[in-house]
Design an enzyme around this catalytic site. Structure first.
Site, PDB file in Angstrom:
ATOM      1  N   ARG A   1       2.031 -19.146  19.830  1.00  0.00           N
ATOM      2  CA  ARG A   1       2.346 -18.983  21.828  1.00  0.00           C
ATOM      3  C   ARG A   1       1.436 -20.353  22.210  1.00  0.00           C
ATOM      4  O   ARG A   1       1.863 -21.217  22.838  1.00  0.00           O
ATOM      5  CB  ARG A   1       1.803 -18.339  21.769  1.00  0.00           C
ATOM      6  CG  ARG A   1       3.105 -17.042  22.144  1.00  0.00           C
ATOM      7  CD  ARG A   1       1.949 -15.578  22.726  1.00  0.00           C
ATOM      8  NE  ARG A   1       1.850 -15.125  22.006  1.00  0.00           N
ATOM      9  CZ  ARG A   1       0.817 -13.995  21.627  1.00  0.00           C
ATOM     10  NH1 ARG A   1       2.469 -13.172  21.692  1.00  0.00           N
ATOM     11  NH2 ARG A   1       0.339 -12.981  21.291  1.00  0.00           N
TER      12      ARG A   1
ATOM     13  N   HIS B   1       3.726  -3.068   1.460  1.00  0.00           N
ATOM     14  CA  HIS B   1       2.949  -3.072   2.667  1.00  0.00           C
ATOM     15  C   HIS B   1       1.928  -2.366   2.473  1.00  0.00           C
ATOM     16  O   HIS B   1       1.501  -1.651   2.858  1.00  0.00           O
ATOM     17  CB  HIS B   1       3.738  -2.163   3.792  1.00  0.00           C
ATOM     18  CG  HIS B   1       2.909  -2.890   4.749  1.00  0.00           C
ATOM     19  ND1 HIS B   1       3.868  -2.514   5.876  1.00  0.00           N
ATOM     20  CD2 HIS B   1       1.874  -2.900   5.572  1.00  0.00           C
ATOM     21  CE1 HIS B   1       3.419  -2.726   7.151  1.00  0.00           C
ATOM     22  NE2 HIS B   1       2.199  -3.326   7.446  1.00  0.00           N
TER      23      HIS B   1
ATOM     24  N   ARG C   1      -5.337 -13.604  14.480  1.00  0.00           N
ATOM     25  CA  ARG C   1      -7.243 -13.347  14.118  1.00  0.00           C
ATOM     26  C   ARG C   1      -6.843 -13.553  11.888  1.00  0.00           C
ATOM     27  O   ARG C   1      -7.285 -14.585  11.583  1.00  0.00           O
ATOM     28  CB  ARG C   1      -7.144 -12.131  14.361  1.00  0.00           C
ATOM     29  CG  ARG C   1      -8.189 -11.811  15.223  1.00  0.00           C
ATOM     30  CD  ARG C   1      -8.950 -10.519  15.583  1.00  0.00           C
ATOM     31  NE  ARG C   1      -7.384  -9.614  15.917  1.00  0.00           N
ATOM     32  CZ  ARG C   1      -7.368  -9.032  17.045  1.00  0.00           C
ATOM     33  NH1 ARG C   1      -8.548  -9.109  18.255  1.00  0.00           N
ATOM     34  NH2 ARG C   1      -6.464  -8.810  17.182  1.00  0.00           N
ATOM     35  N   ILE C   2      -5.591 -13.393  12.124  1.00  0.00           N
ATOM     36  CA  ILE C   2      -4.752 -13.619  10.782  1.00  0.00           C
ATOM     37  C   ILE C   2      -4.786 -14.253  10.668  1.00  0.00           C
ATOM     38  O   ILE C   2      -5.518 -14.846   8.876  1.00  0.00           O
ATOM     39  CB  ILE C   2      -3.905 -11.862  10.686  1.00  0.00           C
ATOM     40  CG1 ILE C   2      -4.643 -11.101  10.433  1.00  0.00           C
ATOM     41  CG2 ILE C   2      -3.677 -12.114   9.104  1.00  0.00           C
ATOM     42  CD1 ILE C   2      -3.901  -9.883  10.326  1.00  0.00           C
TER      43      ILE C   2
ATOM     44  N   ARG D   1       5.057  -8.202   9.932  1.00  0.00           N
ATOM     45  CA  ARG D   1       6.178  -7.087  10.143  1.00  0.00           C
ATOM     46  C   ARG D   1       7.704  -7.474   9.736  1.00  0.00           C
ATOM     47  O   ARG D   1       7.891  -9.014   9.953  1.00  0.00           O
ATOM     48  CB  ARG D   1       6.495  -7.378  11.498  1.00  0.00           C
ATOM     49  CG  ARG D   1       4.777  -5.870  12.801  1.00  0.00           C
ATOM     50  CD  ARG D   1       5.094  -4.236  11.741  1.00  0.00           C
ATOM     51  NE  ARG D   1       3.924  -3.645  12.328  1.00  0.00           N
ATOM     52  CZ  ARG D   1       2.907  -3.792  11.783  1.00  0.00           C
ATOM     53  NH1 ARG D   1       2.616  -3.756  10.399  1.00  0.00           N
ATOM     54  NH2 ARG D   1       2.518  -2.682  12.208  1.00  0.00           N
TER      55      ARG D   1
ATOM     56  N   GLU E   1      11.035  -0.176   6.223  1.00  0.00           N
ATOM     57  CA  GLU E   1      10.150   0.353   5.231  1.00  0.00           C
ATOM     58  C   GLU E   1      10.439   2.026   5.241  1.00  0.00           C
ATOM     59  O   GLU E   1      10.900   2.091   6.449  1.00  0.00           O
ATOM     60  CB  GLU E   1       8.330   0.030   5.226  1.00  0.00           C
ATOM     61  CG  GLU E   1       8.799  -1.637   5.370  1.00  0.00           C
ATOM     62  CD  GLU E   1       7.127  -1.936   5.695  1.00  0.00           C
ATOM     63  OE1 GLU E   1       6.621  -1.544   5.994  1.00  0.00           O
ATOM     64  OE2 GLU E   1       7.044  -3.204   5.826  1.00  0.00           O
TER      65      GLU E   1
ATOM     66  N   LEU F   1      -1.222 -18.138  14.951  1.00  0.00           N
ATOM     67  CA  LEU F   1      -2.612 -18.344  14.489  1.00  0.00           C
ATOM     68  C   LEU F   1      -3.709 -17.430  15.593  1.00  0.00           C
ATOM     69  O   LEU F   1      -4.517 -18.099  15.995  1.00  0.00           O
ATOM     70  CB  LEU F   1      -3.268 -20.035  14.583  1.00  0.00           C
ATOM     71  CG  LEU F   1      -3.859 -20.393  14.124  1.00  0.00           C
ATOM     72  CD1 LEU F   1      -3.268 -20.539  12.076  1.00  0.00           C
ATOM     73  CD2 LEU F   1      -4.078 -21.819  14.439  1.00  0.00           C
TER      74      LEU F   1
END
Ligand code: 8YV
Length: 311
Positions: free
Chosen positions: A174, A277, A153-154, A230, A259, A151
């Site tokens: 965390r 991506h 910024r994104i 990721r 990737e 949780l």
């Protein structure tokens, strides 16, 4: 002779032009013999411009003894060895904040596309299937239980958007946050208590393969995995197995472990939506990222504080 830098991946043309006005840019990703280039020119290189998904590969870093700055065109710095940066004394910058909205938007786009079968709907119309019959039903997006892993910024931007869908939101992070969403202290508990598990955490040694067979089992046969973080956070073998066995209900993925190589097994599933991506890949955000890359390089070579330093 202008300052020499190496570029490790393609960038938007405007950024490439502006870099070329300031620096002698070596496009290492196009070099026929990278090792030969590095052996000959590596000592002259003072800066690196790279993507978040590429970072600074160890062999390239080792061949640049006079490196002063790695400017990442991305928010993720998981592929740059920060311990090595501190030890050797080179700086690292990234492009936080400017891409938050786009990555969150894409997460919602993947949720919608997977649940409402938008890729299939598009195909149904384009290939004339509609003339032969309806495409069948899809799954409701509103009012479901969404679990967000990470949780920051994104993750918060994703939650904010989900509120508009009357979603029931929970999270694991965390640290417990001062938010109205339900907190679970493990990703297993989060997975067991949501319908859609959205991965939005940074890649670290601790989060590698955190979405494993047990988490997918907990997510369950109606559950959907969405990943905009990721690829390394998801054990892809376990994911393919879970999709094959119906252990989970589907997946929507913008990122992969290796990737641009994507496990071909994923192509066969109708309940899987794939993207290459593109979370930060809008004209507006890539321009804003470019501005930050330039601002960090300019600040460094002018002996000033970096606007968005990592190290
Ligand atoms: C980009 C990213 O795909 O921000 C990141 O960490 O992975 C993405 O924004 C990439 O870095 C573009 O160069």
């Amino acid at each position: 002779m202008t300052t020499e830098i190496v570029q490790l991946c393609p960038l938007i043309p405007a950024l490439e032009q502006e870099l070329a006005q300031r620096f002698t840019v070596h496009r290492l990703f196009e070099a026929a013999d990278k090792a030969a280039f590095l052996a000959e020119k590596g000592a002259a290189v003072r800066g690196v411009v790279t993507g978040g998904h590429i970072g600074l590969p160890a062999d390239i870093g080792a061949a640049l003894p006079n490196l002063e700055i790695v400017a990442i065109n991305g928010v993720g710095f998981d592929k740059v060895d920060l311990t090595d940066a501190k030890r050797r004394g080179f700086r690292v910058s990234n492009t936080p904040d400017v891409l938050t909205a786009d990555v969150a938007d894409l997460a919602l786009g993947l949720v919608l596309a997977q649940a409402r079968k938008l890729p299939q709907a598009d195909q149904h119309v384009r290939t004339g299937q509609w003339l032969k019959g309806d495409m069948g039903l899809s799954t409701r997006v509103a009012g479901r239980r969404y679990g967000i892993f990470g949780l920051g910024r994104i993750g918060q931007a994703i939650a904010k958007r989900l509120e508009g869908f009357d979603a029931r939101i929970s999270y694991t992070a965390r640290n417990r946050r001062d938010v109205a969403y339900d907190y679970h202290d493990s990703i297993e508990a989060l997975a067991a208590n949501c319908d859609v598990l959205i991965i939005a955490a940074a890649a670290t040694a601790e989060t590698r393969h955190i979405v494993n067979a047990g988490v997918l089992q907990a997510l369950g046969p109606q559950g959907v995995l969405v990943n905009v973080a990721r690829g390394s956070l998801v054990d892809e073998k376990a994911l393919v197995e879970a999709l094959s066995n119906g252990t989970i209900g589907g997946a929507a993925l913008d990122v992969f472990e290796d990737e641009p190589r994507v496990p071909e097994a994923l192509f066969a599933f109708d309940n899987v939506t794939l993207a290459p991506h593109v979370g930060s890949g809008t004209h507006q955000t890539r321009r804003a990222m470019a501005d930050l890359v330039l601002a960090n390089l300019d600040a460094h070579f002018a002996g000033k504080e970096l606007p968005t330093p990592v190290v």
